[in-house]
Scaffold this motif. Structure first.
Motif, PDB file in Angstrom:
ATOM      1  N   HIS A  47      61.321  42.845  27.194  1.00 52.76           N
ATOM      2  CA  HIS A  47      60.620  43.438  28.320  1.00 52.76           C
ATOM      3  C   HIS A  47      59.560  44.432  27.838  1.00 52.76           C
ATOM      4  O   HIS A  47      59.715  45.076  26.803  1.00 52.76           O
ATOM      5  N   ARG A  48      58.478  44.547  28.603  1.00 51.42           N
ATOM      6  CA  ARG A  48      57.461  45.582  28.399  1.00 51.42           C
ATOM      7  C   ARG A  48      57.167  46.223  29.759  1.00 51.42           C
ATOM      8  O   ARG A  48      57.209  45.550  30.790  1.00 51.42           O
ATOM      9  N   ARG A  49      56.878  47.538  29.751  1.00 58.02           N
ATOM     10  CA  ARG A  49      56.603  48.271  30.988  1.00 58.02           C
ATOM     11  C   ARG A  49      55.206  48.877  30.918  1.00 58.02           C
ATOM     12  O   ARG A  49      54.903  49.625  29.981  1.00 58.02           O
ATOM     13  N   CYS A  50      54.373  48.543  31.877  1.00 58.64           N
ATOM     14  CA  CYS A  50      53.015  49.086  31.937  1.00 58.64           C
ATOM     15  C   CYS A  50      52.910  49.995  33.160  1.00 58.64           C
ATOM     16  O   CYS A  50      53.207  49.564  34.280  1.00 58.64           O
ATOM     17  N   PRO A  51      52.470  51.248  33.002  1.00 59.73           N
ATOM     18  CA  PRO A  51      52.356  52.157  34.152  1.00 59.73           C
ATOM     19  C   PRO A  51      51.356  51.631  35.186  1.00 59.73           C
ATOM     20  O   PRO A  51      50.370  50.966  34.843  1.00 59.73           O
ATOM     21  N   LEU A  52      51.631  51.947  36.441  1.00 55.89           N
ATOM     22  CA  LEU A  52      50.753  51.562  37.542  1.00 55.89           C
ATOM     23  C   LEU A  52      50.012  52.792  38.075  1.00 55.89           C
ATOM     24  O   LEU A  52      50.458  53.926  37.921  1.00 55.89           O
ATOM     25  N   ILE A  53      48.856  52.541  38.681  1.00 54.32           N
ATOM     26  CA  ILE A  53      48.057  53.601  39.310  1.00 54.32           C
ATOM     27  C   ILE A  53      48.248  53.481  40.819  1.00 54.32           C
ATOM     28  O   ILE A  53      47.928  52.443  41.405  1.00 54.32           O
ATOM     29  N   ASP A  54      48.758  54.527  41.422  1.00 53.16           N
ATOM     30  CA  ASP A  54      49.082  54.491  42.854  1.00 53.16           C
ATOM     31  C   ASP A  54      47.873  54.919  43.682  1.00 53.16           C
ATOM     32  O   ASP A  54      47.871  55.958  44.330  1.00 53.16           O
ATOM     33  N   GLU A  55      46.823  54.105  43.647  1.00 52.20           N
ATOM     34  CA  GLU A  55      45.624  54.328  44.452  1.00 52.20           C
ATOM     35  C   GLU A  55      45.099  52.973  44.911  1.00 52.20           C
ATOM     36  O   GLU A  55      45.257  51.974  44.205  1.00 52.20           O
ATOM     37  N   PRO A  56      44.461  52.925  46.079  1.00 47.28           N
ATOM     38  CA  PRO A  56      43.904  51.642  46.533  1.00 47.28           C
ATOM     39  C   PRO A  56      42.710  51.220  45.700  1.00 47.28           C
ATOM     40  O   PRO A  56      41.832  52.039  45.404  1.00 47.28           O
ATOM     41  N   PHE A  57      42.678  49.956  45.315  1.00 46.28           N
ATOM     42  CA  PHE A  57      41.556  49.425  44.535  1.00 46.28           C
ATOM     43  C   PHE A  57      40.400  49.088  45.478  1.00 46.28           C
ATOM     44  O   PHE A  57      40.622  48.669  46.612  1.00 46.28           O
ATOM     45  N   PRO A  58      39.153  49.274  45.026  1.00 46.96           N
ATOM     46  CA  PRO A  58      38.006  48.950  45.892  1.00 46.96           C
ATOM     47  C   PRO A  58      38.031  47.495  46.362  1.00 46.96           C
ATOM     48  O   PRO A  58      38.541  46.612  45.673  1.00 46.96           O
ATOM     49  N   ASP A  59      37.464  47.252  47.528  1.00 49.70           N
ATOM     50  CA  ASP A  59      37.418  45.911  48.101  1.00 49.70           C
ATOM     51  C   ASP A  59      36.341  45.101  47.392  1.00 49.70           C
ATOM     52  O   ASP A  59      35.220  44.975  47.867  1.00 49.70           O
ATOM     53  N   TYR A  60      36.700  44.554  46.238  1.00 47.22           N
ATOM     54  CA  TYR A  60      35.708  43.831  45.436  1.00 47.22           C
ATOM     55  C   TYR A  60      35.279  42.530  46.107  1.00 47.22           C
ATOM     56  O   TYR A  60      34.155  42.044  45.900  1.00 47.22           O
ATOM     57  N   ARG A  61      36.150  41.954  46.929  1.00 46.34           N
ATOM     58  CA  ARG A  61      35.788  40.697  47.596  1.00 46.34           C
ATOM     59  C   ARG A  61      34.634  40.915  48.572  1.00 46.34           C
ATOM     60  O   ARG A  61      33.788  40.039  48.745  1.00 46.34           O
ATOM     61  N   ALA A  62      34.597  42.085  49.196  1.00 45.02           N
ATOM     62  CA  ALA A  62      33.483  42.396  50.099  1.00 45.02           C
ATOM     63  C   ALA A  62      32.173  42.461  49.324  1.00 45.02           C
ATOM     64  O   ALA A  62      31.118  42.061  49.825  1.00 45.02           O
ATOM     65  N   VAL A  63      32.242  42.973  48.086  1.00 42.82           N
ATOM     66  CA  VAL A  63      31.046  43.029  47.235  1.00 42.82           C
ATOM     67  C   VAL A  63      30.573  41.613  46.916  1.00 42.82           C
ATOM     68  O   VAL A  63      29.384  41.297  47.026  1.00 42.82           O
ATOM     69  N   LEU A  64      31.507  40.746  46.531  1.00 39.77           N
ATOM     70  CA  LEU A  64      31.134  39.370  46.195  1.00 39.77           C
ATOM     71  C   LEU A  64      30.580  38.620  47.401  1.00 39.77           C
ATOM     72  O   LEU A  64      29.605  37.882  47.293  1.00 39.77           O
ATOM     73  N   GLN A  65      31.219  38.826  48.552  1.00 41.30           N
ATOM     74  CA  GLN A  65      30.765  38.141  49.759  1.00 41.30           C
ATOM     75  C   GLN A  65      29.442  38.684  50.266  1.00 41.30           C
ATOM     76  O   GLN A  65      28.711  37.990  50.976  1.00 41.30           O
TER      77      GLN A  65
END
Length: 336
Positions: free
Chosen positions: A212-230
């Protein structure tokens, strides 16, 4: 002496009549007397304490044989038996927790090839922010879907998103993993066969075999990149060229791409060199910061790249589609 019928005994002690009969039959709690004619069992009031003790011991799973020994009157042996039983319960609880954790990972997990995941992390990681002005931008946004695992990163000047086809997916989830921490597992991932990813509390759990490996998570909303692409404007000019030819272009600042019907010229405002390319659409000049463009090109998939350009001041889409789908957005800079 107070006598209790089996029903009264049951009500007084919380032990069912059937259990009282069972404890009589096994010799653990025989009644004070049994009517020889009717067969009715009668208990003495002083037996209530023993019945309640039996009930409490059985509620915590003490075996019948141990119950008898605990109630035999030898306090030292009783204490030892209770301690052993508690240790056994604790061990079983730990084992149950491990099994439950493994099952939970399976319920929320997605399985991909380790080497493919390592390559995807390497490709999108270059678009993650290096500074912590906006912590969420230092992460890689991971989205698990039924038919896709999508990794995305952006520092506001670049945006890279890579889609993988999972070998197994059981639920939908998303999480932002710390990019630098995830990159540490590169060698381990490339050596692994199948890797299962699942979010758990503040970590992304990666499992390969029993490792097993554990990677820390960032508890913040990620930007809506799909809106940028669209929201991208229609493509005005399209260029297809060998990736290596563009990556090794002159380190001019800014790096200017001059595009016309004759092909592609790469260089600076003082001049450039011709690069073989297939061009469709309107001629134009566009400039980039060399490190930004070359970083996006260096992580592209396959030998060829496609540049979709709408205007010299709009994001340029760098696309490739070998062994998965990788799309990168690169912001141009002002022409000199």
């Amino acid at each position: 002496m107070t006598e209790l019928t089996i029903g009264a005994m049951a009500r007084a002690t919380g032990v069912t009549a059937s259990a009282l009969r069972f404890y009589d039959d096994c010799g653990l709690l025989p009644p004070a007397r049994v009517d020889p004619v009717s067969g009715y069992r009668y208990y003495g009031g002083e037996q209530c304490e023993r019945a309640i003790a039996i009930r409490r011991l059985r509620e915590i799973g003490v075996p019948l044989e141990a119950v008898g020994r605990i109630l035999s009157g030898d306090s030292a042996e009783a204490a030892q038996l209770l301690d052993e039983h508690v240790r056994d319960l604790q061990q079983r609880a730990r084992e149950a927790a491990e099994v439950a954790a493994a099952i939970k990972q399976g319920l929320g997990g997605v399985v991909v090839a380790g080497a493919t995941l390592a390559e995807a992390v390497r490709q999108v990681r270059s678009a993650a922010a290096a500074d912590a002005e906006f912590p969420v931008l230092t992460g890689i946004f991971i989205e698990a879907e039924e038919s896709a695992l999508v990794l995305t990163a952006t520092d506001r000047y670049r945006l890279s998103t890579r889609t993988l086809v999972p070998r197994q997916a059981t639920s939908r989830w998303s999480a932002v993993a710390v990019a630098e921490e995830l990159a540490v597992f590169d060698h381990w991932l490339r050596k692994a066969g199948e890797v299962r990813l699942s979010p758990e509390a503040d970590f992304l759990i990666l499992t390969a075999g029993g490792d097993h490996r554990r990677c820390p998570l960032i508890d913040e909303p990620f930007p809506d990149y799909r809106a940028v692409l669209q929201g991208l404007t229609p493509v005005r000019t399209r260029v297809v060229a060998a990736r290596e030819a563009l990556v090794t272009a002159d380190d001019a600042t800014p790096l200017i791409l001059s595009i016309d019907e004759s092909g592609l010229t790469v260089g600076s405002s003082e001049g450039g060199r011709q690069v073989p390319a297939a061009v469709t659409g309107s001629p134009l000049d566009i400039a980039f910061a060399p490190d930004v463009l070359c970083s996006a090109l260096a992580t592209a998939v396959g030998p060829d790249v496609m540049l979709d350009i709408s205007a010299p001041d709009q994001p340029v889409v760098v696309r490739s589609a070998t062994d998965g789908d990788l799309t990168t957005l690169v912001m141009p800079v002002q022409l000199p």
